[in-house]
Design an enzyme around this catalytic site. Structure first.
Site, PDB file in Angstrom:
ATOM      1  N   ASP A  51       0.839  -1.197   0.000  1.00 21.88           N
ATOM      2  CA  ASP A  51       0.000   0.000   0.000  1.00 21.88           C
ATOM      3  C   ASP A  51       0.876   1.249   0.000  1.00 21.88           C
ATOM      4  O   ASP A  51       1.468   1.600   1.016  1.00 21.88           O
ATOM      5  CB  ASP A  51      -0.914  -0.024   1.229  1.00 21.88           C
ATOM      6  CG  ASP A  51      -1.769   1.235   1.345  1.00 21.88           C
ATOM      7  OD1 ASP A  51      -1.770   2.050   0.408  1.00 21.88           O
ATOM      8  OD2 ASP A  51      -2.443   1.386   2.384  1.00 21.88           O
ATOM      9  N   HIS A 269      29.765  15.420   5.853  1.00 24.57           N
ATOM     10  CA  HIS A 269      30.589  15.864   4.735  1.00 24.57           C
ATOM     11  C   HIS A 269      30.556  14.800   3.645  1.00 24.57           C
ATOM     12  O   HIS A 269      30.611  13.602   3.937  1.00 24.57           O
ATOM     13  CB  HIS A 269      32.029  16.112   5.197  1.00 24.57           C
ATOM     14  CG  HIS A 269      32.119  16.995   6.396  1.00 24.57           C
ATOM     15  ND1 HIS A 269      33.078  16.837   7.386  1.00 24.57           N
ATOM     16  CD2 HIS A 269      31.357  18.039   6.791  1.00 24.57           C
ATOM     17  CE1 HIS A 269      32.905  17.752   8.318  1.00 24.57           C
ATOM     18  NE2 HIS A 269      31.873  18.488   7.987  1.00 24.57           N
ATOM     19  N   GLU A 359      35.048  18.011  -1.357  1.00 23.31           N
ATOM     20  CA  GLU A 359      34.247  17.667  -0.191  1.00 23.31           C
ATOM     21  C   GLU A 359      33.197  18.754   0.051  1.00 23.31           C
ATOM     22  O   GLU A 359      33.538  19.886   0.388  1.00 23.31           O
ATOM     23  CB  GLU A 359      35.152  17.537   1.042  1.00 23.31           C
ATOM     24  CG  GLU A 359      34.420  17.270   2.341  1.00 23.31           C
ATOM     25  CD  GLU A 359      35.318  17.461   3.563  1.00 23.31           C
ATOM     26  OE1 GLU A 359      35.051  16.844   4.591  1.00 23.31           O
ATOM     27  OE2 GLU A 359      36.286  18.261   3.475  1.00 23.31           O
ATOM     28  N   ARG A 361      30.699  20.255   2.443  1.00 22.99           N
ATOM     29  CA  ARG A 361      30.676  20.158   3.900  1.00 22.99           C
ATOM     30  C   ARG A 361      29.337  20.562   4.524  1.00 22.99           C
ATOM     31  O   ARG A 361      29.137  20.374   5.717  1.00 22.99           O
ATOM     32  CB  ARG A 361      31.791  21.029   4.495  1.00 22.99           C
ATOM     33  CG  ARG A 361      33.174  20.505   4.157  1.00 22.99           C
ATOM     34  CD  ARG A 361      34.283  21.360   4.763  1.00 22.99           C
ATOM     35  NE  ARG A 361      34.240  21.438   6.204  1.00 22.99           N
ATOM     36  CZ  ARG A 361      34.728  20.505   7.034  1.00 22.99           C
ATOM     37  NH1 ARG A 361      35.257  19.398   6.541  1.00 22.99           N
ATOM     38  NH2 ARG A 361      34.677  20.667   8.343  1.00 22.99           N
TER      39      ARG A 361
END
Length: 471
Positions: A51, A269, A359, A361
């Site tokens: 469902d 990160h 990266e 962050r």
């Protein structure tokens, strides 16, 4: 694994139950369990019904029937179930059309991977998230017409330094000093190691674990990078494992970004790189941080679209208790080789082609990984396609900049309401390749505004009583 491999594993391990899992839009694993006597190979070809109207962000009541299709490559034995149980991660399809469901977050991630290949920019996008979380010993909260409160406690919490604990042995990390002393100050060393080993037992490679900056058991366990869909699967395994290992020891875990007032919050990160033909497209020796033009433009796309990206990467009202100045918060929309308050950092220790990455962050672990990683990829690809040059780099201490210089640096919006408005204005980059659809964007904004923004906006806050009761 193939379908046949899964059926053989069921026999070899004496599996008694098969747990089918999928994820709702906010990012919480959902499941139901079948007896192995009822589970057969037809499930992989024909699907298993459920469902969809009861799942957050999915169907309405008049179109509730949906199908789950298990992915045999995701099979693992549940390390917490009393009866031998095999887990299979599933995709969601419409039983009428037979098509993949547009609001299935895992399907969105699969489309993002396909779109990357179609652009010719790369063939694989790698993501390495670093989720942080708090390990607590007690949590209580309640909300009614005439009350609203929360209470959390942790034996490690520095607020317990003077508590009678029969005996209190001290060694409670001071505020902002939890990074990272050895035991006995770090009282969760063995608990995190058990989390790490359990993660590895279900196919999640771990690079490192440690205590984080905040008091009250803030922790970080870093997964090894992987491709987009696979790391989305692993993030759900990660949350499942750390919660259940903690519970096994009478503790509880929260991934809320800011559960503790005036101490560091929990982020996630996200390291990223794009590879093509076995080569890292982000690497070029001799440039700033050895970044290629592809990497710079990818950063440019993330920084340009950051205000709208936050709607997926930082999707809760609590996310914006963390994204404030003064707490190592990455609120500045610049990039830097070493500055940790920049929205995008280039790790200084990623000097080789193999390790070169960027990266982001600002994300936090309340996000749905499939959606957040897909959105980051789409923003980065838009930057590469349009050669967007990012502001920066800036390696100065941003907190010591003269006011006039700091005023030139854009920062992240300050609330969930603001970033939803930004997403409403800026989402064309997400629609490329039909990765995100208008239906997904509109549904996400509507759900968040109604169930979270308005829900918080309409309720009195406990601190308002301290401020205004006697006026």
């Amino acid at each position: 694994m193939t379908t046949q491999d899964v059926m053989a594993l069921i026999q070899a391990k004496g599996i008694q139950a098969v747990d089918l899992r999928f994820v709702d839009m906010p990012g919480l694993w959902q499941h139901f369990t079948m007896s192995t006597s009822e589970f057969n190979e037809d499930a992989f070809e024909e699907g298993v019904g459920f469902d969809g109207s009861s799942i957050r962000g999915f169907q309405q009541i008049q179109e509730s029937d949906m199908l789950l299709f298990p992915d045999p490559s995701t099979a693992f034995v549940d390390p917490f179930a009393a009866a031998p149980t095999l887990v299979l991660i599933c995709n969601v399809k419409d039983p009428v059309t037979g098509e993949s469901y547009s609001r299935d977050p895992r399907y969105i991630a699969q489309k993002a991977e396909a779109y990357l290949k179609s652009t010719g920019i790369g063939d694989t996008a790698y993501f390495g998230p670093e989720p942080e979380f708090f390990i607590l010993d007690d949590v209580r909260f309640g909300q009614g017409y005439n009350h609203g409160f929360y209470y959390i406690d942790a034996k490690e919490g520095f607020w317990n330094a003077g508590k009678e604990e029969d005996p209190n042995l001290g060694y409670k990390p001071r505020y902002k000093e939890g990074y990272f002393p050895v035991p006995p100050m770090d009282s969760h060393q063995d608990l995190r190691t058990e989390m790490m080993l359990t993660l590895e037992s279900v196919g999640v490679e771990v690079e490192v674990h440690h205590h984080e900056v905040a008091t009250a058991g803030q922790a970080e366990i870093d997964m090894r990078f992987d491709s987009l869909v696979s790391i989305g699967d692993k993030l759900l395994k990660y949350k499942y494992v750390i919660k259940n290992v903690a519970r096994r020891h009478g503790k509880t875990v929260t991934l809320m970004p800011k559960p503790v007032f005036q101490d560091n919050g929990s982020g996630m990160h996200v390291h990223q790189s794009i590879w093509k033909g076995g080569s890292n497209t982000f690497f070029e020796a001799g440039t700033y941080a050895d970044l290629s033009d592809t990497a710079l433009h990818y950063i440019g796309g993330i920084l340009k679209h950051a205000p709208s990206l936050l709607a997926f990467c930082n999707p809760t009202t609590n996310s914006y208790r963390r994204l404030v100045p003064g707490y190592e918060a990455p609120i500045n929309l610049i990039y830097s080789q070493r500055n940790r308050s920049a929205a995008v950092r280039i790790p200084a220790y990623s000097r080789s082609e193999k390790a070169k990455r960027i990266e982001a962050r600002f994300p936090d672990p309340t996000c749905n990984g499939y959606l957040a990683f897909s959105a980051l990829l789409m923003a980065g690809l838009d930057g590469v396609q349009n050669k967007i040059t990012p502001p920066g780099p800036l390696d100065k201490d941003l907190y010591d900049l003269p006011p006039e210089e700091h005023a030139q640096i854009a920062s992240t919006p300050g609330s969930l309401a603001e970033v939803l408005d930004k997403l409403e204005e800026d989402h064309d980059f997400l629609l490329k390749g039909d990765v995100f659809t208008p239906d997904v964007i509109e549904g996400w904004i509507a759900y968040k505004r109604e169930n979270e923004v308005d829900a918080i906006r309409l309720r009195p806050h406990p601190w308002e009583f301290a401020l205004y009761f006697d006026i």
